[in-house]
Design an enzyme around this catalytic site. Structure first.
Site, PDB file in Angstrom:
ATOM      1  NE  ARG A 175      10.365  -7.969   3.089  1.00  0.00           N
ATOM      2  CZ  ARG A 175       9.874  -8.347   4.297  1.00  0.00           C
ATOM      3  NH1 ARG A 175       8.654  -8.617   4.441  1.00  0.00           N
ATOM      4  NH2 ARG A 175      10.782  -8.957   5.213  1.00  0.00           N
ATOM      5  CG  ASP A 177      11.616  -9.825  10.959  1.00  0.00           C
ATOM      6  OD1 ASP A 177      10.801  -9.760  11.836  1.00  0.00           O
ATOM      7  OD2 ASP A 177      11.320 -10.499   9.742  1.00  0.00           O
TER       8      ASP A 177
END
Length: 555
Positions: free
Chosen positions: A183, A471
């Site tokens: 990603r 996150d």
């Protein structure tokens, strides 16, 4: 001057050679650590320059589109399914490329950053797929960006090893390792340690997306194909089918550049913004030669709703983050529509990540995490998802058991159509939950936000806080809720107004509660939190000011 036969002196013409047109180039303005030259080769930098030359302008156009769209929603124009693309949705015949080799069974995917230790742990985890995350689970320090590429380079060639400072050795021991899906950073992020200069001589910071994608693809595509899989990517933060088309053109150009067949690349797009939820079919269509599926990126999706509706009044104010679960109506509508859309077009639907994580030193916490994750994955498998995410290896058996119960020996349930699902535009923006904002909810947002940002400033992108995996996306929810609650004059249960002064008190309290240590960044984190949660303006992403102020070498 000597006359000629005609009596007219000749004219001397001096041909001026125009200066050569500068070629597009990428330059590195950062210190090079050990082996960085293996990643930042002249050939790789030339490829990055070619990507920027062709696509950097379109990237800026798409970012401008995002700003315009947010402005329109802020003015009261709710998003809806596009009339100009109805023909794409109405055409029942087209299908997407679907799974590439190694992506046929995605029932459990583990997510995590790409440092050597976490890379080895992911490869040994037993998951089917590893989301190798250079985005929200990675703090984009120069070291993390390039050494993450080195970890992936070594892992793909079976040569990754790591010894911790304490002397513990880590090795890849699994007979079957997960298929890697990398990603890259989203379109909004730049890489300020690299500079692109175009043919006019104008220079600008490189795109984080193109840097992450380009370095990984250039170095590893051929080796991945030789390994029997391919170059696969998770694409984050998309907001429109035009953005999807941009990525598809990048994929096509990149395949031609290194000479591999069209369609070798496979992408899985995260539907984690509100605008993208209204264009799922169009995104699949624009990337149909390269796309394997869509993922329900739940945390960024919640953040996107707050961001777009932050100024639209009390009707769009969400309660405590803990109350915004996957079972509230607007989240159910979004995920059920995703499954229906994917399976209609032959694409995989991948579920999201529950934030609960086990604690090997606390059996009670572990038991609760397993119970919560089991319920989450049971719901996803029952709804028709083909796989799901976990953030910790100990949760893989729990998630796998729930998907095994539904899939059995089948690798997926793409053939399961959700014709029973009928989602209207209003369903996706009906965010009323009917729960109060609590004093604990406000405190937790401040505490988690500051503690996460502090770790992020030290180079940690995925952090366990209060037995939840945090996150950048979950930190965005925390700070954006604070901003919205203040600007919409919300109160907590006892009627106390949520004001800047009230939150300042919680910031002070948080700084008193944390355990300080040499080299901590709590004071810097508190300043960033004030800027992104208490300022009059609303920064689109907290990582933008935090990166430019604190993560760029030499500042």
């Amino acid at each position: 001057m000597t006359p000629t036969a005609t009596g007219i002196a000749p004219t001397t013409n001096t041909i001026q050679t125009p200066p050569p047109t500068p070629q597009p180039k990428i330059e590195v303005f950062a210190k090079l650590g050990p082996r960085y030259d293996e990643i930042l080769t002249p050939e790789a930098l030339s490829f990055l320059a070619a990507l920027h030359h062709r696509f950097a302008g379109r990237r800026h156009d798409r970012l401008s589109d995002r700003m315009h769209r947010r402005f329109e929603i802020g003015k009261g124009h709710d998003p809806t399914f596009r009339a100009d693309t109805a023909h794409i949705r109405d055409d029942a015949d087209w299908r997407v490329a679907g799974a590439g080799p190694g992506l046929e069974d995605r029932r459990v995917e583990i997510t995590g950053p790409t440092d050597p230790k976490m890379t080895i742990n992911a490869l040994n985890s037993g998951a089917r797929v590893w989301l190798a995350d250079q985005e929200d689970a990675t703090s984009p320090t120069w070291k993390n960006v390039i050494e993450g590429q080195l970890s992936l380079y070594d892992a793909i060639r079976g040569q990754l090893q790591f010894t911790s400072p304490e002397g513990k050795e880590y090795r890849v021991t699994a007979e079957r390792t997960p298929t890697i899906v990398m990603r890259p950073r989203g379109w909004h992020l730049v890489e300020q340690h690299m500079q692109f200069t175009d043919r006019s001589g104008r220079s600008m910071a490189a795109s984080g997306s193109l840097v992450d994608f380009g370095l990984y693809f250039f170095h590893n595509a051929a080796q991945l194909i030789e390994n029997g899989v391919g170059p696969y990517f998770y694409i984050a933060k998309l907001e429109s089918s035009e953005e999807a088309k941009l990525w598809d053109d990048i994929f096509t150009f990149s395949e031609k550049y290194i000479g591999i067949p069209h369609g070798t690349i496979r992408a899985t797009v995260l539907i984690e913004t509100l605008p993208a939820a209204f264009e799922m079919e169009e995104i699949l269509f624009e990337m149909r030669d390269h796309i394997a599926g869509l993922n329900a990126g739940r945390w960024d999706y919640i953040f996107s709703i707050i961001k777009n509706y932050r100024g639209r009044g009390a009707r769009f104010v969400l309660p405590d983050r803990s109350e915004v679960t996957m079972t509230v109506p607007f989240m159910r509508a979004y995920t059920e529509l995703l499954v229906k859309t994917c399976h209609k077009r032959g694409a995989f639907a991948i579920g999201g990540m529950s934030a609960f994580i086990p604690n090997r030193r606390d059996p009670e916490v572990t038991a609760m995490a397993i119970e919560k994750v089991s319920a989450d994955k049971k719901r996803e498998a029952g709804d028709g998802f083909d796989g799901t995410w976990v953030a910790h290896p100990d949760l893989i058996p729990t998630a796998k058991a729930e998907f095994d119960a539904v899939l059995g020996d089948k690798p997926n349930q793409v053939d399961r159509q959700r014709d029973d699902v009928h989602v209207k535009a209003a369903d996706l923006i009906d965010v009323h939950i009917g729960r109060p904002i609590t004093a604990k909810g406000v405190h937790d947002n401040v505490s988690v936000g500051i503690r996460y940002i502090e770790a992020w400033l030290r180079g940690l992108g995925a952090v366990a806080i209060d037995n939840l995996m945090e996150d950048a996306a979950t930190a965005e929810i925390s700070r954006s809720q604070i901003w919205q609650w203040i600007h919409q004059d919300r109160t907590i249960e006892d009627g106390t107004p949520i004001t800047r002064e009230y939150v300042e008190g919680l910031i002070t309290r948080t700084l008193e509660e944390v355990t300080r240590f040499e080299g901590d960044r709590f004071d810097d984190a508190a300043e960033i939190f004030r800027e992104v949660a208490l300022g009059e303006d609303f920064p689109a992403f907290l990582t933008l000011p935090a990166y430019s102020k604190y993560l760029v070498d030499g500042q």
